[in-house]
Design a protein around this motif. Structure first.
Motif, PDB file in Angstrom:
ATOM      1  N   PRO A 117      34.113  42.621  30.842  1.00 49.84           N
ATOM      2  CA  PRO A 117      35.532  41.902  31.352  1.00 49.84           C
ATOM      3  C   PRO A 117      35.618  41.035  30.776  1.00 49.84           C
ATOM      4  CG  PRO A 117      33.957  42.913  32.839  1.00 49.84           C
ATOM      5  CD  PRO A 117      32.878  43.483  31.166  1.00 49.84           C
ATOM      6  N   LEU A 118      34.894  39.989  30.484  1.00 51.27           N
ATOM      7  CA  LEU A 118      34.945  38.559  30.287  1.00 51.27           C
ATOM      8  C   LEU A 118      35.795  38.706  28.358  1.00 51.27           C
ATOM      9  CD1 LEU A 118      31.710  36.181  30.621  1.00 51.27           C
ATOM     10  CD2 LEU A 118      33.482  36.478  32.306  1.00 51.27           C
ATOM     11  N   PHE A 119      35.619  38.998  28.152  1.00 49.03           N
ATOM     12  CA  PHE A 119      36.425  39.494  26.534  1.00 49.03           C
ATOM     13  C   PHE A 119      37.287  39.938  26.963  1.00 49.03           C
ATOM     14  CE2 PHE A 119      32.251  39.926  24.345  1.00 49.03           C
ATOM     15  CZ  PHE A 119      32.290  38.518  23.310  1.00 49.03           C
ATOM     16  N   VAL A 120      37.941  41.362  27.940  1.00 45.17           N
ATOM     17  CA  VAL A 120      38.928  41.574  28.367  1.00 45.17           C
ATOM     18  C   VAL A 120      39.883  40.568  29.256  1.00 45.17           C
ATOM     19  CG1 VAL A 120      40.302  42.935  29.719  1.00 45.17           C
ATOM     20  CG2 VAL A 120      38.331  43.912  28.932  1.00 45.17           C
ATOM     21  N   VAL A 141      32.423  35.588  37.206  1.00 44.79           N
ATOM     22  CA  VAL A 141      30.854  35.088  36.262  1.00 44.79           C
ATOM     23  C   VAL A 141      29.860  35.512  37.678  1.00 44.79           C
ATOM     24  CG1 VAL A 141      29.645  32.711  36.494  1.00 44.79           C
ATOM     25  CG2 VAL A 141      31.996  33.044  35.742  1.00 44.79           C
ATOM     26  N   MET A 142      30.233  35.790  39.065  1.00 42.11           N
ATOM     27  CA  MET A 142      28.965  35.767  40.371  1.00 42.11           C
ATOM     28  C   MET A 142      27.869  37.793  39.631  1.00 42.11           C
ATOM     29  SD  MET A 142      30.413  34.035  43.302  1.00 42.11           S
ATOM     30  CE  MET A 142      29.293  34.414  44.961  1.00 42.11           C
ATOM     31  N   ALA A 143      29.769  38.141  39.673  1.00 41.59           N
ATOM     32  CA  ALA A 143      29.639  39.811  39.508  1.00 41.59           C
ATOM     33  C   ALA A 143      28.296  39.695  38.225  1.00 41.59           C
ATOM     34  CB  ALA A 143      30.776  40.655  39.372  1.00 41.59           C
ATOM     35  N   ILE A 144      29.124  39.541  37.281  1.00 44.78           N
ATOM     36  CA  ILE A 144      28.579  39.634  35.919  1.00 44.78           C
ATOM     37  C   ILE A 144      27.491  39.023  35.432  1.00 44.78           C
ATOM     38  CG2 ILE A 144      28.933  39.028  33.526  1.00 44.78           C
ATOM     39  CD1 ILE A 144      32.336  39.463  34.212  1.00 44.78           C
ATOM     40  N   SER A 145      27.206  37.880  36.763  1.00 49.55           N
ATOM     41  CA  SER A 145      25.489  37.438  36.158  1.00 49.55           C
ATOM     42  C   SER A 145      24.775  38.395  37.206  1.00 49.55           C
ATOM     43  CB  SER A 145      25.488  35.772  37.508  1.00 49.55           C
ATOM     44  OG  SER A 145      25.624  35.196  36.303  1.00 49.55           O
ATOM     45  N   GLY A 146      24.894  39.007  37.703  1.00 58.58           N
ATOM     46  CA  GLY A 146      24.780  39.921  38.791  1.00 58.58           C
ATOM     47  C   GLY A 146      24.169  41.233  38.171  1.00 58.58           C
ATOM     48  N   GLY A 312      30.031  38.880  44.666  1.00 58.94           N
ATOM     49  CA  GLY A 312      31.113  38.323  43.417  1.00 58.94           C
ATOM     50  C   GLY A 312      32.380  39.258  43.113  1.00 58.94           C
ATOM     51  N   MET A 313      31.597  40.725  43.821  1.00 59.11           N
ATOM     52  CA  MET A 313      33.244  41.558  44.333  1.00 59.11           C
ATOM     53  C   MET A 313      34.049  41.283  45.884  1.00 59.11           C
ATOM     54  SD  MET A 313      33.345  43.429  41.402  1.00 59.11           S
ATOM     55  CE  MET A 313      35.012  44.470  42.100  1.00 59.11           C
ATOM     56  N   VAL A 314      33.381  40.771  46.646  1.00 60.64           N
ATOM     57  CA  VAL A 314      34.239  40.282  47.670  1.00 60.64           C
ATOM     58  C   VAL A 314      35.107  39.180  47.478  1.00 60.64           C
ATOM     59  CG1 VAL A 314      33.610  39.185  50.478  1.00 60.64           C
ATOM     60  CG2 VAL A 314      31.802  40.798  49.068  1.00 60.64           C
TER      61      VAL A 314
END
Length: 319
Positions: A117-120, A141-146, A312-314
């Motif tokens: 998603p970061l590249f997207v 960033v929170m969601a990807i870290s999780g 992160g999603m919230v």
């Protein structure tokens, strides 16, 4: 420039619902693949899944066209964008990912998928002018870290054994044969494929046709580059039927996930659609623990990663 949709607006809700359906479909595909790989070889199963991709998408498109008033309006540019997305996502992305799984295992391979998603987001900003607010970026960033925390396994960062070869040769050999390169290529290929899909569906709102075009492209490339084409029929006849049916289920789930992902990209930013559909560990890990018992233990990392991802999603949804 394309701005992010207003929080919880009608279009945004519809986009999140579609990407949520895609998340469920991709999670089903992962679970079915795990069960099927014990019965049928992954390469053969991948071929079966691609065929089912094409058949299911073709049937879905025919039914869709028969049940609506307007016909299919042709868009040449979108057609080639969808075809190119099939090259990057359906063929190259899957190939690099499965190759890294075979060489290094699912834990190390999956850690790079969370960067997609970061590249997207980067490509959508550079090529399509999409902008994300600071709160959306923080939530991502929170969601990807999780998700990264969920993917990490004990010993993931342990150093490898010393290589007796010369330093320079050893360095470049490790780079070329490393999980880093394969994982990075896989993540980038999926990201490029998603951006191409997003650009195509916004100019040609035909997600089913787009998914079919990508599936046909991926199947054609797989057939062309497959070195065991002559033995495919023999191997299919000899394969366990239950495994083939499970891979057929994988094909249905994957193409359904692709269709709903493409459809969601009409309503929410591409990076957010990619982020939601990437959250398969949130469903796969607890369901794996329930279905496969002790094969997927619920560790502290998994629990903390799920909590961080959900937070992160919230933040992303309520930004």
């Amino acid at each position: 420039m394309t701005d992010v949709a207003a929080p919880l607006s009608g279009q945004a809700v519809w986009g999140y619902l579609l990407s949520g359906v895609a998340l469920v479909c991709f999670s089903m595909a992962v679970l079915a693949t795990k069960a099927a790989s014990n019965r049928v070889n992954l390469e053969l199963g991948f071929f079966v899944a691609l065929i089912v991709n094409v058949v299911f998408a073709s049937c879905a498109l025919i039914i869709h066209l028969l049940t609506r008033d307007t016909g299919l309006q042709w868009n040449t540019l979108a057609f080639f964008l969808f075809a190119a997305s099939g090259v990057f996502a359906t063929y190259l992305g899957r190939w690099f990912f499965y190759e890294s799984v075979v060489r290094f295992g699912p834990a190390k391979a999956s850690i790079f998928q969370v960067s997609s998603p970061l590249f997207v987001a980067l490509l959508a900003w550079l090529l399509l002018g999409e902008r994300l607010s600071i709160w959306v970026a923080i939530g991502m960033v929170m969601a990807i870290s999780g998700l990264a925390l969920i993917a990490c396994k004990p010993g993931f960062f342990s150093p490898s054994k010393a290589d007796p070869s010369p330093l320079i040769i050893s360095f470049f050999t490790r780079i070329l044969q490393s999980v880093f390169l394969l994982g990075l290529f896989s993540s980038c290929a999926y990201a490029v494929g998603n951006v191409l899909r997003g650009a195509a569906v916004r100019s040609w709102p035909e997600p089913i046709a787009g998914a079919l075009i990508g599936a046909l492209t991926g199947l054609a490339l797989h057939c062309y580059f497959n070195t065991n084409k002559a033995s495919l029929v023999v191997r299919l006849r000899a394969a366990e039927r239950s495994g083939l049916w499970l891979y057929a289920l994988v094909g249905v789930a994957n193409i359904s996930g692709q269709i709903t992902t493409i459809a969601s990209m009409r309503y929410i930013p591409l990076s957010l659609a990619a982020l939601v559909t990437l959250c398969t560990p949130l469903l796969v890990f607890p369901l794996s623990y329930w279905l496969f018992k002790n094969q997927q233990p619920l560790t502290l990392n998994v629990v903390l990663g799920c909590i961080l991802t959900l937070l992160g999603m919230v933040v992303v949804v309520l930004r």
